[in-house]
Design a protein around this motif. Structure first.
Motif, PDB file in Angstrom:
ATOM      1  N   SER A  94       0.842  -1.185   0.000  1.00 26.93           N
ATOM      2  CA  SER A  94       0.000   0.000   0.000  1.00 26.93           C
ATOM      3  C   SER A  94       0.885   1.246   0.000  1.00 26.93           C
ATOM      4  N   ILE A  95       0.331   2.378   0.436  1.00 18.60           N
ATOM      5  CA  ILE A  95       0.971   3.683   0.277  1.00 18.60           C
ATOM      6  C   ILE A  95       1.098   4.373   1.632  1.00 18.60           C
ATOM      7  N   VAL A  96       2.270   4.906   1.915  1.00 15.62           N
ATOM      8  CA  VAL A  96       2.462   5.682   3.139  1.00 15.62           C
ATOM      9  C   VAL A  96       1.515   6.887   3.132  1.00 15.62           C
ATOM     10  N   GLY A  97       0.816   7.106   4.235  1.00 14.59           N
ATOM     11  CA  GLY A  97      -0.079   8.243   4.351  1.00 14.59           C
ATOM     12  C   GLY A  97      -1.376   8.116   3.597  1.00 14.59           C
ATOM     13  N   VAL A  98      -1.718   6.898   3.154  1.00 19.64           N
ATOM     14  CA  VAL A  98      -2.896   6.716   2.301  1.00 19.64           C
ATOM     15  C   VAL A  98      -4.184   7.119   3.000  1.00 19.64           C
ATOM     16  N   ASP A  99      -4.226   7.002   4.304  1.00 15.17           N
ATOM     17  CA  ASP A  99      -5.438   7.352   5.046  1.00 15.17           C
ATOM     18  C   ASP A  99      -5.507   8.836   5.377  1.00 15.17           C
ATOM     19  N   GLN A 100      -4.513   9.608   4.917  1.00 16.21           N
ATOM     20  CA  GLN A 100      -4.477  11.043   5.196  1.00 16.21           C
ATOM     21  C   GLN A 100      -4.859  11.888   3.990  1.00 16.21           C
ATOM     22  N   ALA A 101      -5.260  11.251   2.902  1.00 14.50           N
ATOM     23  CA  ALA A 101      -5.602  11.989   1.674  1.00 14.50           C
ATOM     24  C   ALA A 101      -6.891  11.430   1.093  1.00 14.50           C
ATOM     25  N   GLN A 102      -7.958  11.507   1.879  1.00 16.74           N
ATOM     26  CA  GLN A 102      -9.206  10.874   1.479  1.00 16.74           C
ATOM     27  C   GLN A 102     -10.023  11.690   0.486  1.00 16.74           C
ATOM     28  N   ASP A 103      -9.472  12.818   0.007  1.00 19.66           N
ATOM     29  CA  ASP A 103     -10.104  13.535  -1.095  1.00 19.66           C
ATOM     30  C   ASP A 103      -9.848  12.840  -2.437  1.00 19.66           C
ATOM     31  N   LEU A 104      -8.913  11.935  -2.462  1.00 23.81           N
ATOM     32  CA  LEU A 104      -8.540  11.253  -3.702  1.00 23.81           C
ATOM     33  C   LEU A 104      -9.242   9.905  -3.807  1.00 23.81           C
ATOM     34  N   ASP A 105      -9.905   9.653  -4.946  1.00 24.14           N
ATOM     35  CA  ASP A 105     -10.611   8.380  -5.155  1.00 24.14           C
ATOM     36  C   ASP A 105      -9.680   7.190  -4.957  1.00 24.14           C
ATOM     37  N   TYR A 106      -8.498   7.280  -5.541  1.00 23.46           N
ATOM     38  CA  TYR A 106      -7.577   6.141  -5.502  1.00 23.46           C
ATOM     39  C   TYR A 106      -7.106   5.854  -4.082  1.00 23.46           C
ATOM     40  N   TYR A 107      -6.831   6.891  -3.309  1.00 22.17           N
ATOM     41  CA  TYR A 107      -6.390   6.680  -1.935  1.00 22.17           C
ATOM     42  C   TYR A 107      -7.508   6.067  -1.092  1.00 22.17           C
ATOM     43  N   ARG A 108      -8.741   6.519  -1.310  1.00 19.87           N
ATOM     44  CA  ARG A 108      -9.864   5.903  -0.602  1.00 19.87           C
ATOM     45  C   ARG A 108      -9.987   4.431  -0.969  1.00 19.87           C
ATOM     46  N   ALA A 109      -9.740   4.122  -2.240  1.00 20.54           N
ATOM     47  CA  ALA A 109      -9.826   2.733  -2.690  1.00 20.54           C
ATOM     48  C   ALA A 109      -8.731   1.864  -2.061  1.00 20.54           C
ATOM     49  N   LYS A 110      -7.538   2.419  -1.901  1.00 21.25           N
ATOM     50  CA  LYS A 110      -6.459   1.657  -1.254  1.00 21.25           C
ATOM     51  C   LYS A 110      -6.767   1.420   0.227  1.00 21.25           C
TER      52      LYS A 110
END
Length: 244
Positions: A94-110
């Protein structure tokens, strides 16, 4: 130890297969090109049969709201097949900080992918990595023209794909974490400065304009590691760039 590496023919997956096999394990790559379709389930049962560990390195083909459907379907199929096969450890990248950028569709999906894994029945490990060095040039292309590259000053801690693969392989060969480990490169750069370094190294005469609204990283706080227990990889970006 027998490992099924789903997405095992890609940038990270091929290296994970090589690393695990070099360490004495039996890692087999699986992907669409080998006849395994994680969306329809075709070939999945055969791919994970006999595997003690499944490493999922697949990625959505898009970064828009369709990515959530990809991760939901693929994880449901992979966990179902792995459960039937008696898999004892399931690893996701997964991606570091992925739960801190929930404005992005892809990050929400990860995050959805991570949550499905956490709620499942199989012991798991999540490896979160920062931006790959191999993708920096692509990031620059998102907001560039013939004369200028526009980039925000978002802090980035780039990591080499080989170092990501080494971290994933190490985690896969160990006991399930039932948690998350973060990995990153050793150095932090503002993205606009990273762009200038990259263009100069490639002899590209375009200028970089600092633009806080440019590109996907304008919506991301950055992928810099500040949490205790994070792992720093050895490869420095400018050394990697000189070799590349």
């Amino acid at each position: 130890m027998q490992c099924a590496v789903i997405g095992g023919t890609g940038l990270i997956g091929s290296r994970v297969v090589d690393d695990l096999n070099a360490a004495g394990h039996r890692a087999t790559p699986h992907s669409l090109s080998t006849g395994v379709d994680i969306l329809t389930g075709k070939g999945l049962d055969q791919a994970v049969d006999g595997a003690e560990v499944v490493v999922n390195l697949t990625n959505s083909p898009t970064f828009d709201d369709a990515s959530a459907g990809f991760f939901r379907t693929s994880m449901d199929n992979l966990l179902a097949a792995s459960g039937k096969a008696g898999v004892r450890h399931f690893v996701v990248l997964s991606i570091v900080g992925v739960d801190q950028a929930q404005d992005l569709d892809y990050y929400r999906a990860k995050v959805l992918q991570e949550d499905i894994l956490k709620a499942g029945p199989i012991p798991y490990s999540i490896v979160r990595a920062t931006q790959f060095m191999e993708f920096v040039q692509e990031v620059l292309s998102w907001t560039s023209d013939d004369h200028t590259v526009r980039l925000p000053s978002t802090p980035i801690q780039p990591i080499a794909a080989a170092d990501v693969a080494a971290a994933v392989s190490e985690v896969a060969a160990g006991a399930p974490l039932n948690g998350t480990v973060d990995v990153a490169g050793p150095d932090v750069y503002p993205l606009d400065e990273l762009g200038r370094i990259t263009l100069a190294a490639k002899g590209d005469g375009r200028g970089v304009v600092t633009d806080g609204a440019a590109g996907m990283f304008a919506a991301v706080r950055g992928d810099v590691l500040t949490n205790r227990g994070a792992r720093l990889a050895p490869t420095h970006y400018e050394d990697w760039l000189a070799r590349a």
